[in-house]
Enzyme design. Structure first.
Site, short mmCIF file in Angstrom:
data_model
loop_
_atom_site.label_atom_id
_atom_site.label_comp_id
_atom_site.label_asym_id
_atom_site.label_seq_id
_atom_site.Cartn_x
_atom_site.Cartn_y
_atom_site.Cartn_z
N GLU A 38 0.75 -1.13 -0.13
CA GLU A 38 0.06 0.21 0.25
C GLU A 38 0.85 1.29 -0.15
O GLU A 38 0.36 2.50 -0.22
CB GLU A 38 -1.06 0.07 1.14
CG GLU A 38 -1.98 -1.23 1.16
CD GLU A 38 -2.79 -1.28 2.33
OE1 GLU A 38 -3.87 -2.00 2.12
OE2 GLU A 38 -2.41 -0.64 3.54
N ASP A 58 -12.78 -6.45 -2.67
CA ASP A 58 -13.61 -7.37 -2.51
C ASP A 58 -15.17 -6.73 -2.15
O ASP A 58 -15.16 -5.59 -1.90
CB ASP A 58 -13.17 -8.42 -1.60
CG ASP A 58 -12.80 -7.70 0.11
OD1 ASP A 58 -14.08 -7.67 0.63
OD2 ASP A 58 -11.95 -7.31 0.34
#
Length: 227
Positions: free
Chosen positions: A13, A195
């Site tokens: 990230e 997701d």
């Protein structure tokens, strides 16, 4: 010169931002790595906080105390809790809250907030970055909720939607916002959807984790460039 704090939970990230930075110094406090330097000519403090609210809270407080940052941007990935929010869409926080702390406790105990509002200037900057980037990302502005669990069950997902009306769920943003609030540091939380927080979440997460993390970091990079 303003100093911008950037926090990501995992190495993937922050990698894109770290690769673009001119790093001057590296520090290690309580196991958290902090990189100071510049990005697009702006003063930056970048760190990896690890997964979960306790880690991100501790890391955020260290960033505030040790580096006196003027604002905090938290980048990462999340599970969608909105019917119109798809995998690889961006979510910009309007506010953040803990979904594993009772609302009455949030309201009646210090710091007496049911949620923590993101800074409006940072929100608008994030929107502008999404609109101007070559990625042409679809973005949404809404509530981000956090808890100490990976949400991958439909019954839990529906309960969170009913109780909080959130855009997405993850494991760090609310504590970054909480610590920023009590220190009076402006913040915004950015999440790219990996997701749908359901029974297929683990598979989707594995397939889209890297792409989603990179896209969120790219938007942070654009925000800093535009500051």
């Amino acid at each position: 010169m303003s100093k911008i704090g950037i926090i990501g939970a995992m190495q993937i990230e922050i990698d894109l931002i770290l690769d673009q930075m001119d790093v001057f110094e590296e520090f290690l406090f309580a196991g958290f790595p902090f990189y100071t330097g510049t990005l697009h000519g702006k003063s930056i403090v970048l760190t990896r906080c690890g997964v979960g609210k306790v880690n991100s809270a501790a890391c955020t407080q260290i960033m505030v105390d040790r580096f006196q940052v003027d604002c905090i941007i938290n980048t990462g990935i999340a599970g969608s809790l909105g019917k119109d929010i798809s995998v690889c869409d961006m979510v910009i926080s309007s506010d953040v809250t803990h979904h594993d702390v009772r609302k009455a406790q949030m309201k009646n105990l210090f710091p007496f907030q049911e949620s923590f509002l993101a800074n409006q200037n940072l929100i608008e900057l994030a929107k502008k970055a999404c609109e101007s980037s070559d990625l042409k990302l679809t973005y949404h502005c809404g509530r981000i909720i956090s808890g100490e669990c990976f949400v991958s069950e439909s019954h839990l997902k529906e309960n969170l939607i009913q109780n909080y009306s959130p855009a997405c769920v993850e494991m760090e943003g609310s504590s970054v916002g909480h610590v920023s609030f009590i220190n009076q540091v402006p913040f915004v939380i950015l999440r790219c959807i990996s997701d749908n927080a359901d029974e297929e979440a683990s598979i989707s997460y594995e397939n889209f984790e890297k792409l989603a993390a990179s896209q969120s970091a790219f938007i942070v990079n654009e925000m800093v460039r535009m500051m």
